[in-house]
Write a protein that holds these residues in place. Structure first.
Motif, mmCIF file in Angstrom:
data_model
loop_
_atom_site.group_PDB
_atom_site.id
_atom_site.type_symbol
_atom_site.label_atom_id
_atom_site.label_comp_id
_atom_site.label_asym_id
_atom_site.label_seq_id
_atom_site.Cartn_x
_atom_site.Cartn_y
_atom_site.Cartn_z
ATOM 1 N N SER A 2 0.856 -1.138 -0.111
ATOM 2 C CA SER A 2 0.160 0.072 -0.074
ATOM 3 C C SER A 2 0.825 1.252 0.061
ATOM 4 O O SER A 2 0.334 2.356 0.105
ATOM 5 C CB SER A 2 -1.011 -0.116 1.295
ATOM 6 N N LYS A 3 2.146 1.280 -0.498
ATOM 7 C CA LYS A 3 3.048 2.129 -0.340
ATOM 8 C C LYS A 3 2.779 3.016 -1.791
ATOM 9 O O LYS A 3 2.718 2.351 -2.866
ATOM 10 C CB LYS A 3 4.431 1.870 -0.072
ATOM 11 N N GLU A 34 -4.846 1.290 5.670
ATOM 12 C CA GLU A 34 -3.688 0.479 5.648
ATOM 13 C C GLU A 34 -2.582 1.223 6.193
ATOM 14 O O GLU A 34 -1.451 0.579 6.480
ATOM 15 C CB GLU A 34 -3.339 0.354 4.118
ATOM 16 N N ARG A 135 0.620 5.404 3.622
ATOM 17 C CA ARG A 135 0.340 4.068 3.194
ATOM 18 C C ARG A 135 -1.359 4.169 2.828
ATOM 19 O O ARG A 135 -2.264 4.872 3.517
ATOM 20 C CB ARG A 135 0.260 2.983 4.321
#
Length: 202
Positions: A2-3, A34, A135
């Motif tokens: 989720s970066k 996230e 995130r």
């Protein structure tokens, strides 16, 4: 994962890092959606840190998965909140009672981190004691410079102000005081001449 790696922008735009466990008497961890993944990574790097951690988590529709994973880390305090707004009284109380050595970890969306950062700085917490990690969603918290209204979770450029209905251009200019990016009318000179909205960062 989720970066997301944000492209280079103007100087006022926040730059995010990666959370790292730091020594401290107490630890305040705030995350949404996230962002929980970043807190879990901190706990993996230093399993003992959670015994001194007060965790505030806003699921934002991600279900109970992350809430359960955070609970499994056995933080000293875990508070699950339905929204950031609902968590503010608790956050303000924790900051008001904070002692020297408090370390703050912010993770998740830009809207959450900006608002929580604002509360922490207003309470006198030094910037050096605050870490951030993005995130999840790249949606922005936007302020219309014309009516001053805030629109949350903006995902397209241009977008329609949820308060005054103007068509706004998404700017990278960021106000730390408001914890929001700025939106400017895109068709002021030629009303109705508005390009098709495109998804941010596409």
């Amino acid at each position: 994962m989720s970066k997301f790696n944000f492209p280079e922008a103007i100087k006022s735009r926040p730059v995010y890092g990666a959370l790292q466990p730091r020594p401290g008497k107490s630890h305040l961890m705030i995350a949404d959606a996230e962002g929980a993944e970043a807190l879990i990574d901190v706990a993996k790097a230093d399993p003992e840190i959670m015994a001194k951690a007060h965790v505030i988590y806003i699921p934002k529709g991600t279900g109970t998965t992350y809430s359960d994973k955070l609970a499994a880390l056995k933080p000293a305090i875990l508070h699950i909140s339905p929204s950031y707004g609902a968590s503010v009284p608790r956050l303000q109380r924790v900051l008001a009672n904070a002692h020297m050595g408090l370390q703050i970890y912010l993770a998740g969306t830009e809207g959450l981190m900006g608002q929580a950062m604002q509360e922490a700085v207003s309470a006198g917490i030094p910037h050096t004691a605050i870490q951030t990690e993005h995130r999840g969603s790249v949606a922005r918290r936007m302020q219309c410079v014309h009516c001053k209204g805030i629109t949350e979770d903006v995902m397209t450029d241009p977008f329609v102000c949820s308060h005054c209905g103007l068509n706004l251009f998404v700017r990278d200019h960021y106000s730390r005081r408001l914890a929001a990016f700025q939106g400017v009318c895109i068709d002021a000179e030629d009303p109705g001449d508005v390009p098709e909205p495109v998804e941010l960062y596409k």
